[in-house]
Design a protein around this motif. Sequence first.
Motif, PDB file in Angstrom:
ATOM      1  N   MET A 216      49.665  37.264  46.295  1.00  0.00           N
ATOM      2  CA  MET A 216      49.054  37.682  45.043  1.00  0.00           C
ATOM      3  C   MET A 216      47.713  38.342  45.362  1.00  0.00           C
ATOM      4  SD  MET A 216      48.357  35.591  41.538  1.00  0.00           S
ATOM      5  CE  MET A 216      50.095  35.353  41.385  1.00  0.00           C
ATOM      6  N   TYR A 217      47.354  39.316  44.547  1.00  0.00           N
ATOM      7  CA  TYR A 217      46.127  40.085  44.739  1.00  0.00           C
ATOM      8  C   TYR A 217      45.124  39.789  43.624  1.00  0.00           C
ATOM      9  CZ  TYR A 217      49.040  42.836  47.857  1.00  0.00           C
ATOM     10  OH  TYR A 217      49.869  43.238  48.868  1.00  0.00           O
ATOM     11  N   ARG A 218      43.876  40.082  43.919  1.00  0.00           N
ATOM     12  CA  ARG A 218      42.851  40.063  42.876  1.00  0.00           C
ATOM     13  C   ARG A 218      42.907  41.410  42.155  1.00  0.00           C
ATOM     14  NH1 ARG A 218      37.282  39.394  44.903  1.00  0.00           N
ATOM     15  NH2 ARG A 218      37.897  41.006  46.350  1.00  0.00           N
ATOM     16  N   CYS A 219      42.260  41.503  41.000  1.00  0.00           N
ATOM     17  CA  CYS A 219      42.169  42.799  40.341  1.00  0.00           C
ATOM     18  C   CYS A 219      40.795  42.974  39.700  1.00  0.00           C
ATOM     19  CB  CYS A 219      43.290  43.013  39.325  1.00  0.00           C
ATOM     20  SG  CYS A 219      43.214  42.012  37.852  1.00  0.00           S
TER      21      CYS A 219
ATOM     22  N   GLU B 262      40.476  36.661  39.624  1.00  0.00           N
ATOM     23  CA  GLU B 262      40.930  36.010  40.855  1.00  0.00           C
ATOM     24  C   GLU B 262      42.315  35.399  40.696  1.00  0.00           C
ATOM     25  OE1 GLU B 262      39.194  35.943  43.694  1.00  0.00           O
ATOM     26  OE2 GLU B 262      37.297  36.755  42.972  1.00  0.00           O
ATOM     27  N   SER B 263      42.705  35.120  39.455  1.00  0.00           N
ATOM     28  CA  SER B 263      43.976  34.470  39.161  1.00  0.00           C
ATOM     29  C   SER B 263      44.423  34.901  37.770  1.00  0.00           C
ATOM     30  CB  SER B 263      43.800  32.948  39.194  1.00  0.00           C
ATOM     31  OG  SER B 263      44.880  32.291  38.596  1.00  0.00           O
ATOM     32  N   PRO B 264      45.733  35.103  37.564  1.00  0.00           N
ATOM     33  CA  PRO B 264      46.186  35.489  36.224  1.00  0.00           C
ATOM     34  C   PRO B 264      46.025  34.370  35.197  1.00  0.00           C
ATOM     35  CG  PRO B 264      48.063  35.157  37.679  1.00  0.00           C
ATOM     36  CD  PRO B 264      46.832  35.044  38.533  1.00  0.00           C
TER      37      PRO B 264
ATOM     38  N   ILE C  34      47.850  42.573  33.799  1.00  0.00           N
ATOM     39  CA  ILE C  34      47.115  41.862  34.845  1.00  0.00           C
ATOM     40  C   ILE C  34      48.097  41.153  35.781  1.00  0.00           C
ATOM     41  CG2 ILE C  34      45.565  39.916  35.288  1.00  0.00           C
ATOM     42  CD1 ILE C  34      44.113  40.758  32.641  1.00  0.00           C
TER      43      ILE C  34
ATOM     44  N   MET D 168      48.505  42.055  39.717  1.00  0.00           N
ATOM     45  CA  MET D 168      48.171  41.003  40.686  1.00  0.00           C
ATOM     46  C   MET D 168      49.375  40.616  41.550  1.00  0.00           C
ATOM     47  SD  MET D 168      45.527  38.581  38.610  1.00  0.00           S
ATOM     48  CE  MET D 168      44.557  37.980  39.988  1.00  0.00           C
ATOM     49  N   ASN D 169      50.571  40.877  41.067  1.00  0.00           N
ATOM     50  CA  ASN D 169      51.775  40.569  41.830  1.00  0.00           C
ATOM     51  C   ASN D 169      52.334  41.776  42.566  1.00  0.00           C
ATOM     52  OD1 ASN D 169      52.663  37.666  41.498  1.00  0.00           O
ATOM     53  ND2 ASN D 169      52.124  38.213  39.399  1.00  0.00           N
TER      54      ASN D 169
ATOM     55  N   ARG E 257      44.369  46.898  41.230  1.00  0.00           N
ATOM     56  CA  ARG E 257      44.593  45.919  42.281  1.00  0.00           C
ATOM     57  C   ARG E 257      43.526  46.093  43.353  1.00  0.00           C
ATOM     58  NH1 ARG E 257      49.701  46.170  42.587  1.00  0.00           N
ATOM     59  NH2 ARG E 257      49.815  48.088  43.787  1.00  0.00           N
TER      60      ARG E 257
ATOM     61  N   GLU F 281      44.319  40.378  49.480  1.00  0.00           N
ATOM     62  CA  GLU F 281      45.352  39.444  49.003  1.00  0.00           C
ATOM     63  C   GLU F 281      44.800  38.033  49.054  1.00  0.00           C
ATOM     64  OE1 GLU F 281      50.100  38.623  49.549  1.00  0.00           O
ATOM     65  OE2 GLU F 281      49.074  39.935  50.949  1.00  0.00           O
TER      66      GLU F 281
END
Length: 109
Positions: A1-4, A46-48, A67, A71-72, A103, A107
Amino acid sequence: MYRCKITVLKRLANQDVIAAHMGEEYSSRDLAPCPNFTDGQEFIAESPGVVPDEFCAWAWAGIHKEIVAIMNGGDFRPWVKQPGTAIACCTDGFRPVVFRIERIDDEIN
């Protein structure tokens, strides 16, 4: 998973919609764009499941699906030029806010 990164692109005030549909106590005056954000303002997600500090919960709910997709590792091409980017809007029909969701290549686990 990525930050955005979430950037406020533009705040609007739909005066014609306000005049036609908002309650009388508000529709008789011009309303400014949403006061909760400023154009160009940036947030890092940092997290959905965690709303960034000072981010409007209603706006978060409105753009949450984009989002999660970004993030995915999702993409919105060919509709959006830049890979890993989405353009989304909060659901306030009177004073909507348009956001760019990007994005970040870092990661996270």
